[in-house]
Design an enzyme around this catalytic site. Sequence first.
Site, mmCIF file in Angstrom:
data_model
loop_
_atom_site.group_PDB
_atom_site.id
_atom_site.type_symbol
_atom_site.label_atom_id
_atom_site.label_comp_id
_atom_site.label_asym_id
_atom_site.label_seq_id
_atom_site.Cartn_x
_atom_site.Cartn_y
_atom_site.Cartn_z
ATOM 1 N N ASN A 120 0.818 -1.213 0.000
ATOM 2 C CA ASN A 120 0.000 0.000 0.000
ATOM 3 C C ASN A 120 0.856 1.269 0.000
ATOM 4 O O ASN A 120 1.773 1.415 0.816
ATOM 5 C CB ASN A 120 -0.900 0.017 1.239
ATOM 6 C CG ASN A 120 -1.792 1.238 1.294
ATOM 7 O OD1 ASN A 120 -2.725 1.360 0.520
ATOM 8 N ND2 ASN A 120 -1.488 2.166 2.204
ATOM 9 N N GLU A 121 0.541 2.180 -0.939
ATOM 10 C CA GLU A 121 1.183 3.495 -1.028
ATOM 11 C C GLU A 121 2.673 3.430 -0.708
ATOM 12 O O GLU A 121 3.156 4.044 0.264
ATOM 13 C CB GLU A 121 0.446 4.496 -0.130
ATOM 14 C CG GLU A 121 -1.001 4.707 -0.587
ATOM 15 C CD GLU A 121 -1.798 5.683 0.268
ATOM 16 O OE1 GLU A 121 -1.254 6.186 1.276
ATOM 17 O OE2 GLU A 121 -2.972 5.942 -0.066
ATOM 18 N N PRO A 122 3.442 2.729 -1.528
ATOM 19 C CA PRO A 122 4.849 2.456 -1.202
ATOM 20 C C PRO A 122 5.737 3.691 -1.182
ATOM 21 O O PRO A 122 6.848 3.638 -0.641
ATOM 22 C CB PRO A 122 5.280 1.496 -2.321
ATOM 23 C CG PRO A 122 4.384 1.840 -3.475
ATOM 24 C CD PRO A 122 3.065 2.179 -2.852
#
Length: 526
Positions: A180-182
């Site tokens: 998620n949202e790296p």
Amino acid sequence: MLNVLIALLCLTSVVIVTAIEHGYGSSGVVVDAVKPIGNITRFWVYTGFSPPEPREAAIEFLTSRDIEYNLALIGAVPLKGILFVRIHWLLELIIVKSLSVEGLFELDFAHLDTVIQLIVKNELHPVFELMGNPSGVFSDINNNSTQIELWKKIVTAVVSRYTTLYGVNELSKWKFETWNEPDLKQYNVLNFTEAGYMKYVEASRAGLNDAITKTNITLLYGGPAGLFKSKKKHKLCWKFLSHCSKHECNLNFISFHKKGNGSADKVVEDSIEMLNIIKDMYNGTQPPPLANTEADILSGWWRNESWRADVRYAAAVSMVLAGFIDRLNDDILILSNDNGFLNYHPHFFTQRTLFGRFQMNNTLDKHSQIFEKPVYSVMGILAYLGNEKLRFASTFDNRLRIIASTSRFGSSSSTTSIILVWSTDSMDINTTLITIPVQVFLPNISGKYAVRTLQNTEPHPSAVWLEAGSPVYPDSDLRRKMRKAQVTNLRAFNVTFNEVLILWSDTEIESRLFRRSDWKIQSSRF
């Protein structure tokens, strides 16, 4: 027989239906229920949440009694109005019991098993984010080939375990998503470089492929679950998209997060813009379907916003869906609201949640009381939508959003469902009385109709609680009044020593006009 359901989300005004007729009229809303114009898939039946910081406390939070309560209610939305739940940091629940320098390992799945069992027991499916650092074993995934191989094997082990426990049919319904949202520091705990991140992406796909080979299962995989803002600051998600637009990544969907900054229309417009960018990058080849896996009206689930407590939030969610069905229907696989969180004191109804939670710490039997918000109820209303899209016309301006659909059951039975959302793209409250004539052009067959409404002029739990003076610990009489103001769907959940929450399943009920069920509770002594 034809059933007609008209659901009115009178979210900033009072709306009256004055006509449901055969034939067309010159004003108001007209729906052609005879000839569908396309298909609708249930791409909006998603929610998600994250354990609070620190992530090391994920085990305690995700295996807590309140999460059990939360998932029981999420799984109880009528007609499976929510079917998938997307939870951050699931891999943090795995304990690495042993790990050799050669990469041999032993895993303890007990905590993850608990959460997955809760999800499956409540007839939900996970969107499983391949995200987390089990027992902190990954210290240099960017450069250490042994750790990349270990990551791949852990992914395979996860899929293989739950295929064994729940079967191929269940696992084939799951969706797997990359980290998620790296690009955000709060999530990028492995300090991915661009090269290291792409190694992780490829190792995740390879781990799934190995599980597919072992179990002969079909798995859906996508990413990068990115915000796709500045290419300078969000290098990882743009790198993912650039790479996969030029090389075969075996993606089943491309996921992104486009939120509205307080506007439902902005969620739709920014998602359309993202679609156009993706199509340009794929340069004439067909890209995978889209997945806006955090399509929230406003970022920051914890923000205290009064509109999140009442029907205005339900309206905004419905406006987003209306826009997606109208303009993105053929390109979308997932539309998810990240609103499965549990609120904390003193914001009982005003955070981005489906429920209002009261932690009853003033009793000998400490427990939580949870109440449905209108945004939870609206997921049940949206579940009435059929699988075929209908043509409609309206003489109203864009304050009225419309979703018209139908489902056919054999050759002589069908249900037409029409959602009307009267709202502006602001969160102002307006109690002006308006009239919306609704005319439905029907086949020449007999039928019935029903009307459902959600509006701020009707009681809902938050309004009842506010009127009672907003007590931190609502007493049993107030709780009864608050529950009377919500729509509850049979499954038993023990709240405390003398209270049981009853939930029920309506998956076998074909008619969309089912209104109520009567129950007699009788205590017995043995």
